[in-house]
Scaffold this active site. Structure first.
Site, mmCIF file in Angstrom:
data_model
loop_
_atom_site.group_PDB
_atom_site.id
_atom_site.type_symbol
_atom_site.label_atom_id
_atom_site.label_comp_id
_atom_site.label_asym_id
_atom_site.label_seq_id
_atom_site.Cartn_x
_atom_site.Cartn_y
_atom_site.Cartn_z
ATOM 1 N N ARG A 46 0.848 -1.192 0.000
ATOM 2 C CA ARG A 46 0.000 0.000 0.000
ATOM 3 C C ARG A 46 0.889 1.249 0.000
ATOM 4 N NH1 ARG A 46 -3.437 -2.762 -1.599
ATOM 5 N NH2 ARG A 46 -5.439 -3.262 -0.640
ATOM 6 N N HIS A 48 -1.100 0.468 -9.593
ATOM 7 C CA HIS A 48 -1.790 -0.511 -8.731
ATOM 8 C C HIS A 48 -2.350 -1.674 -9.568
ATOM 9 C CE1 HIS A 48 -3.964 -0.986 -4.632
ATOM 10 N NE2 HIS A 48 -3.845 -2.166 -5.230
HETATM 11 P P1 NDP Z 1 -1.788 -11.652 4.942
HETATM 12 O O1 NDP Z 1 -2.671 -11.092 6.002
HETATM 13 O O2 NDP Z 1 -1.982 -13.070 4.527
HETATM 14 O O3 NDP Z 1 -0.253 -11.495 5.362
HETATM 15 C C1 NDP Z 1 0.237 -10.385 6.041
HETATM 16 C C2 NDP Z 1 1.633 -10.695 6.533
HETATM 17 O O4 NDP Z 1 2.189 -9.506 7.115
HETATM 18 C C3 NDP Z 1 1.660 -11.783 7.590
HETATM 19 O O5 NDP Z 1 2.782 -12.605 7.410
HETATM 20 C C4 NDP Z 1 1.795 -10.987 8.893
HETATM 21 O O6 NDP Z 1 2.463 -11.690 9.926
HETATM 22 C C5 NDP Z 1 2.664 -9.839 8.425
HETATM 23 N N1 NDP Z 1 2.507 -8.671 9.304
HETATM 24 C C6 NDP Z 1 1.402 -7.923 9.512
HETATM 25 N N2 NDP Z 1 1.643 -6.953 10.417
HETATM 26 C C7 NDP Z 1 2.930 -7.117 10.796
HETATM 27 C C8 NDP Z 1 3.768 -6.452 11.715
HETATM 28 N N3 NDP Z 1 3.339 -5.400 12.435
HETATM 29 N N4 NDP Z 1 5.042 -6.896 11.867
HETATM 30 C C9 NDP Z 1 5.480 -7.963 11.156
HETATM 31 N N5 NDP Z 1 4.737 -8.641 10.268
HETATM 32 C C10 NDP Z 1 3.478 -8.220 10.093
HETATM 33 O O7 NDP Z 1 -1.944 -10.696 3.671
HETATM 34 P P2 NDP Z 1 -1.755 -11.052 2.126
HETATM 35 O O8 NDP Z 1 -0.445 -11.717 1.969
HETATM 36 O O9 NDP Z 1 -2.950 -11.732 1.607
HETATM 37 O O10 NDP Z 1 -1.725 -9.571 1.481
HETATM 38 C C11 NDP Z 1 -0.727 -8.635 1.840
HETATM 39 C C12 NDP Z 1 -1.039 -7.268 1.264
HETATM 40 O O11 NDP Z 1 -0.746 -7.221 -0.130
HETATM 41 C C13 NDP Z 1 -2.489 -6.800 1.317
HETATM 42 O O12 NDP Z 1 -2.827 -6.341 2.609
HETATM 43 C C14 NDP Z 1 -2.535 -5.709 0.274
HETATM 44 O O13 NDP Z 1 -2.236 -4.467 0.876
HETATM 45 C C15 NDP Z 1 -1.403 -6.086 -0.691
HETATM 46 N N6 NDP Z 1 -1.913 -6.422 -2.021
HETATM 47 C C16 NDP Z 1 -1.627 -5.590 -3.081
HETATM 48 C C17 NDP Z 1 -2.020 -5.899 -4.363
HETATM 49 C C18 NDP Z 1 -1.599 -5.061 -5.527
HETATM 50 O O14 NDP Z 1 -2.112 -5.265 -6.653
HETATM 51 N N7 NDP Z 1 -0.696 -4.119 -5.364
HETATM 52 C C19 NDP Z 1 -2.832 -7.105 -4.642
HETATM 53 C C20 NDP Z 1 -3.045 -7.935 -3.471
HETATM 54 C C21 NDP Z 1 -2.623 -7.584 -2.216
HETATM 55 P P3 NDP Z 1 1.814 -13.008 10.598
HETATM 56 O O15 NDP Z 1 1.796 -14.048 9.490
HETATM 57 O O16 NDP Z 1 2.763 -13.368 11.671
HETATM 58 O O17 NDP Z 1 0.450 -12.634 11.041
HETATM 59 C C1 OXD Z 2 -5.685 -6.088 -3.017
HETATM 60 C C2 OXD Z 2 -5.324 -5.137 -4.040
HETATM 61 O O1 OXD Z 2 -5.588 -5.763 -1.831
HETATM 62 O O2 OXD Z 2 -5.643 -5.367 -5.231
HETATM 63 O O3 OXD Z 2 -6.078 -7.219 -3.371
HETATM 64 O O4 OXD Z 2 -4.677 -4.132 -3.740
#
Ligand code: NDP
Ligand code: OXD
Length: 314
Positions: A229, A277
């Site tokens: 993000r 994006h």
């Molecule tokens: P998940 O919720 O599956 O994974 C998030 C990860 O971040 C987990 O491993 C979590 O740790 C870790 N995390 C969260 N907060 C912290 C913290 N404070 N310190 C350390 N680690 C942390 O999310 P997804 O993988 O499904 O998606 C990730 C992001 O990708 C989305 O939120 C979105 O913003 C972005 N995205 C962007 C897209 C684009 O087109 N640009 C498309 C799809 C997604 P733990 O496993 O230990 O909980």
């Molecule tokens: C998502 C994105 O969060 O597209 O899936 O950004």
């Protein structure tokens, strides 16, 4: 699905992208589109959205679940009036993680193979066998956020023989990928990330995390790929870190605000690649199936998958 109504809150011009597969998956489900169709708020059972207008969800007294069109749910949590008794379901699917991995690998390799130099040489019709890449074995990939998407990205780089590590709140076991966990191990993780790929969710803890203090902890000449993000990055700090020569460049897919204003200096920085994006786009047919499966589970009294933890913020 009979007698159930789903409200779609997306820009009206995009509604057809989602209504066609939803109608195919659940013919009995009534579909209404916010700002296009008149509807009774009390008749709405389910919502599908990505960044709903704040304040609308709380006006739907019989709402049973909200389905996010994306993996990130910061667009919902930005609504201070989100009715927290209503489960919010993230979109989780391998197709999304796989597209994110393709994007991360593409941009990491363009940087690693110094492709911009060859593009410039081609413009001059110059045969320059220069710019050797750093050794793959010496290019350490750091995945910032080892969730559903981060783990798939880590595996993709591992399978290309890059040394890979990941950082998350809790420790992970992914074959061939070193796990760093929690604040205590963050600096050690950063110090060995030559290419940092950010896939963290945007939460109170992670907003602004890509700032000058973090960039200073990365190795000299490291490269940033942010596909999470825009709220994670401080654009001014990033440009300063690149212009000082500490970072070698960045690929950015996400911004705050979006669309990135035409006046932003990020557009024309020679060491920054900007995309709008598009790292991974949710497949409407896969998403429609996920939402319909979720509704079916809920109606059968089964446990919903991929429900957001409001305390954690993801
Ligand atoms: P998940 O919720 O599956 O994974 C998030 C990860 O971040 C987990 O491993 C979590 O740790 C870790 N995390 C969260 N907060 C912290 C913290 N404070 N310190 C350390 N680690 C942390 O999310 P997804 O993988 O499904 O998606 C990730 C992001 O990708 C989305 O939120 C979105 O913003 C972005 N995205 C962007 C897209 C684009 O087109 N640009 C498309 C799809 C997604 P733990 O496993 O230990 O909980
Ligand atoms: C998502 C994105 O969060 O597209 O899936 O950004």
């Amino acid at each position: 699905m009979k007698d159930r109504t789903l409200l779609l809150m997306v820009p009206v011009s995009w509604a057809g992208i989602w209504t066609t597969p939803l109608a195919g998956q659940a013919p009995g489900l009534k579909l209404v589109v916010h700002e296009r169709d008149a509807y009774d708020p009390a008749a709405i059972d389910y919502v599908l959205s990505f960044r709903p207008p704040p304040g609308v969800l709380k006006t739907l007294p019989n709402l049973k679940a909200v389905f996010s069109l994306g993996a990130g749910v910061d667009g919902f949590l930005a609504d201070p009036d989100y009715p927290r008794a209503v489960p919010l379901v993230r979109f989780v699917h391998h197709s999304l993680a796989r597209e994110m991995a393709h994007y991360a690998v593409l941009h990491a390799l363009l940087h690693h193979r110094r492709q911009k130099n060859f593009d410039a040489a081609q413009k001059e019709h110059a045969w320059r066998q220069a710019f050797p890449p750093r050794r793959t074995e010496d290019t350490r990939i750091g995945i910032f956020g080892m969730g559903e998407i981060g783990q798939v990205i880590a595996e993709a780089f591992r399978d290309l023989d890059f040394p890979v590590s990941g950082w998350s709140r809790t420790r992970k076991t992914v074959e061939g990928v070193k796990s760093f966990a929690g604040e205590a191990e963050r600096d050690a993780f950063l110090a060995q990330s030559d290419i940092l790929v950010c896939v963290l969710p945007l939460t109170e803890d992670t907003r602004g995390i890509l700032d000058k203090d973090l960039f200073a902890k990365l190795p000299k000449d490291s490269y940033l790929i942010n596909i999470a993000r825009g709220g994670h990055q401080n654009a001014g700090d990033l440009v300063a870190a690149i212009d000082s020569g500490h970072l070698s460049g960045a690929t950015l897919d996400v911004f705050e605000p979006e669309p990135l204003p035409p006046s932003s200096p990020l557009w024309s920085h020679p060491k920054i690649t900007v995309t709008p994006h598009v790292a991974a786009l949710t497949d409407p047919f896969v998403m429609a199936k996920a939402a319909v499966d979720g509704i079916t589970s809920l109606e059968r009294g089964e446990k919903l998958e991929n429900v957001v933890d409001f305390e954690r913020g993801y």
